[in-house]
Design a protein around this motif. Structure first.
Motif, mmCIF file in Angstrom:
data_model
loop_
_atom_site.group_PDB
_atom_site.id
_atom_site.type_symbol
_atom_site.label_atom_id
_atom_site.label_comp_id
_atom_site.label_asym_id
_atom_site.label_seq_id
_atom_site.Cartn_x
_atom_site.Cartn_y
_atom_site.Cartn_z
ATOM 1 N N ALA A 107 0.958 -1.332 -0.260
ATOM 2 C CA ALA A 107 -0.096 -0.227 -0.078
ATOM 3 C C ALA A 107 0.843 1.290 -0.082
ATOM 4 N N ALA A 108 0.505 2.230 -0.670
ATOM 5 C CA ALA A 108 1.194 3.563 -0.757
ATOM 6 C C ALA A 108 1.139 4.370 0.520
ATOM 7 N N ARG A 109 2.214 5.207 0.913
ATOM 8 C CA ARG A 109 2.358 5.691 2.108
ATOM 9 C C ARG A 109 1.816 7.226 2.172
ATOM 10 N N GLU A 110 0.782 7.606 3.059
ATOM 11 C CA GLU A 110 0.212 8.794 3.114
ATOM 12 C C GLU A 110 1.356 9.905 3.749
ATOM 13 N N GLY A 111 1.348 11.086 3.170
ATOM 14 C CA GLY A 111 2.176 12.230 3.371
ATOM 15 C C GLY A 111 3.608 12.193 3.071
ATOM 16 N N GLU A 112 4.189 12.885 3.715
ATOM 17 C CA GLU A 112 5.786 13.070 3.354
ATOM 18 C C GLU A 112 6.504 12.002 4.218
ATOM 19 N N PRO A 113 7.866 11.449 3.367
ATOM 20 C CA PRO A 113 8.341 12.043 2.269
ATOM 21 C C PRO A 113 7.811 11.624 1.082
ATOM 22 N N THR A 114 8.268 12.058 0.128
ATOM 23 C CA THR A 114 7.685 11.807 -1.528
ATOM 24 C C THR A 114 8.394 10.296 -1.837
ATOM 25 N N THR A 115 8.130 9.742 -2.822
ATOM 26 C CA THR A 115 8.670 8.465 -3.594
ATOM 27 C C THR A 115 10.086 8.755 -3.777
ATOM 28 N N ALA A 116 10.725 7.667 -3.643
ATOM 29 C CA ALA A 116 12.178 7.717 -3.864
ATOM 30 C C ALA A 116 12.553 8.012 -5.317
ATOM 31 N N ARG A 117 13.732 8.850 -5.343
ATOM 32 C CA ARG A 117 14.189 8.935 -6.653
ATOM 33 C C ARG A 117 15.722 8.956 -6.575
ATOM 34 N N CYS A 118 16.276 8.461 -8.002
ATOM 35 C CA CYS A 118 17.659 8.438 -8.042
ATOM 36 C C CYS A 118 18.058 9.036 -9.257
ATOM 37 N N LEU A 119 19.012 10.208 -9.009
ATOM 38 C CA LEU A 119 19.336 11.077 -9.990
ATOM 39 C C LEU A 119 20.792 10.415 -10.622
ATOM 40 N N ILE A 120 20.687 10.121 -11.842
ATOM 41 C CA ILE A 120 21.810 9.158 -12.548
ATOM 42 C C ILE A 120 22.594 9.929 -13.616
ATOM 43 N N PHE A 121 23.749 10.253 -13.461
ATOM 44 C CA PHE A 121 24.752 11.008 -14.146
ATOM 45 C C PHE A 121 25.415 9.927 -15.293
ATOM 46 N N VAL A 122 25.255 9.694 -16.472
ATOM 47 C CA VAL A 122 26.070 8.786 -17.182
ATOM 48 C C VAL A 122 26.970 9.750 -18.019
ATOM 49 N N THR A 123 28.344 9.214 -18.064
ATOM 50 C CA THR A 123 29.375 9.890 -18.700
ATOM 51 C C THR A 123 29.788 9.088 -19.869
ATOM 52 N N PRO A 124 30.431 9.781 -20.664
ATOM 53 C CA PRO A 124 30.707 9.098 -22.055
ATOM 54 C C PRO A 124 31.217 7.688 -22.070
ATOM 55 N N ASP A 125 32.088 7.122 -21.026
ATOM 56 C CA ASP A 125 32.241 5.589 -20.944
ATOM 57 C C ASP A 125 31.156 4.853 -20.416
ATOM 58 N N GLY A 126 30.241 5.260 -20.295
ATOM 59 C CA GLY A 126 29.096 4.523 -19.652
ATOM 60 C C GLY A 126 28.938 4.307 -18.291
ATOM 61 N N GLN A 127 29.802 4.946 -17.554
ATOM 62 C CA GLN A 127 29.828 4.796 -16.102
ATOM 63 C C GLN A 127 28.586 5.645 -15.508
ATOM 64 N N ARG A 128 27.881 5.158 -14.469
ATOM 65 C CA ARG A 128 26.798 5.847 -13.993
ATOM 66 C C ARG A 128 27.258 6.200 -12.471
ATOM 67 N N THR A 129 26.738 7.426 -12.122
ATOM 68 C CA THR A 129 27.393 7.956 -10.839
ATOM 69 C C THR A 129 25.616 8.475 -10.345
ATOM 70 N N MET A 130 25.409 7.751 -9.154
ATOM 71 C CA MET A 130 23.896 7.890 -8.776
ATOM 72 C C MET A 130 23.963 8.798 -7.359
ATOM 73 N N ASN A 131 22.931 9.386 -7.422
ATOM 74 C CA ASN A 131 22.522 10.239 -6.461
ATOM 75 C C ASN A 131 21.019 9.889 -5.849
ATOM 76 N N THR A 132 20.963 9.355 -4.715
ATOM 77 C CA THR A 132 19.726 8.689 -4.415
ATOM 78 C C THR A 132 18.960 9.314 -3.096
ATOM 79 N N PHE A 133 17.660 9.988 -3.287
ATOM 80 C CA PHE A 133 16.848 10.158 -2.251
ATOM 81 C C PHE A 133 16.092 9.305 -1.755
ATOM 82 N N LEU A 134 16.199 8.680 -0.936
ATOM 83 C CA LEU A 134 15.277 7.542 -0.589
ATOM 84 C C LEU A 134 13.835 7.667 -0.166
ATOM 85 N N GLY A 135 13.496 8.838 0.364
ATOM 86 C CA GLY A 135 12.313 9.195 0.541
ATOM 87 C C GLY A 135 11.380 8.178 1.288
#
Length: 332
Positions: A107-135
């Protein structure tokens, strides 16, 4: 003991990924550790970092969720347990995972915090650097567990990332007990060296108590867990404590050790590495699907390598080709 109705039931972070191309210079300027995952501890910090991203691609993610999505694409029957908030991203996550045939009943949780999101920066060599807000994902309570689903899964799969917050850590301990009482196997992925730095003692305790049947690690994680720089010594020590040890080694392929048997496979060749996001997740998908279908170690490893190769050939951590047809053709 009744026959399982799910191949794999996974518990993990319910995250929506945002992927964007980046440069090495930006990674350095932003103070990120290239190729790693870092936690973002506030929605304001996540918003500020998101504002610096170029055009992005949004896709449901989360390590264990990616793995069961891969198993479902291979034709397996899966369930997923993870916490979202009652918001737009939570609805996107729930729709996406159900749309690929995975049972998702949390079941979805009411109120804060928001659903988690992961901001992923992909460099030209295919490597990913992830920054995760677990929410919301870090507030999965034991009461949210679908006990019948866990007991009905041939394999319970847990991700190390979710071990960090106290509430889901307690939920996963309870899930292990449910699976054990039902006579099911427990698989665990170490996820990242930072998880080992914070909870290596817990992970080693789970191994020592015989609570993990299948453990996934990459080379760096295994060395950190066993506190050595000697790969062979680490393999020997870990494999003595878990029935099946699987270690991925990037371009050098992967190994598995089980019941005294050691098997290795090479990395599946591809034209170009585009984005390594989800490579380990999909390797686990292939291996677990192989094991659930009664395949041997080598064939399961090869299936994992094929799935990982498909994922790193494009952006995002969900298959963009018919994974079942692709792997069937190549495995024969």
């Amino acid at each position: 003991m009744s026959a399982p109705t799910y191949d794999v039931v996974a518990i993990g972070n319910a995250i929506v990924d945002v992927l964007a191309q980046s440069t090495d210079a930006f990674i350095t300027e932003a103070g990120m550790n290239k190729g790693s995952m870092a936690l973002v501890f506030s929605p304001e910090e996540a918003d500020a970092l998101y504002a610096k991203m170029g055009p992005g691609i949004e896709a449901s993610g989360g390590s264990a969720a990616n793995t069961v999505a891969g198993i479902a694409a291979l034709g397996g029957k899966c369930g997923f347990i993870g916490q979202v908030a009652n918001d737009e991203l939570g609805q996107i996550f729930a729709h996406d995972i159900r749309s690929v045939g995975i049972d998702f009943t949390t079941a979805a949780r009411e109120g804060e915090p928001t659903t988690a999101r992961c901001l992923i920066f992909v460099t030209p060599d295919g490597q990913r650097t992830m920054n995760t807000f677990l929410g919301a994902s870090q507030f999965l309570p034991e009461t949210a567990l679908d006990r019948e689903m866990i007991a009905a899964g041939a394999i319970l799969y847990l991700e190390g990332y979710l071990w960090d917050p106290e509430e889901p850590r307690a939920a996963m301990r309870a899930a292990i007990e449910i699976a054990r009482k039902a006579g099911r196997k427990v698989a665990f992925t170490l996820s990242d060296t930072f998880c080992i730095g914070r909870h290596g003692g817990d992970f080693r305790d789970l191994m020592a108590k015989g609570l993990i049947d299948i453990m996934f690690a990459n080379e760096a994680e295994l060395l950190a867990l066993m506190d050595t720089q000697d790969f062979e010594a680490a393999v020997s020590a870990a494999s003595a404590q878990v029935p099946t040890l699987v270690v991925t080694r990037g371009a050098d392929g992967a190994i598995a050790v089980s019941a005294g048997q050691r098997v290795s496979v090479g990395a599946e060749p591809i034209a170009r590495v585009v984005d390594t996001t989800g490579a380990g997740d999909l390797f686990a998908a292939g291996f677990l699907h192989g094991q659930a279908q009664g395949m041997g170690l080598e064939r399961s490893l090869r299936l994992g390598a094929l799935c990982a190769a498909e994922i790193i050939s494009h952006y995002g951590a969900r298959a963009q080709t018919d994974l079942k047809a692709l792997t069937t053709q190549k495995l024969g």
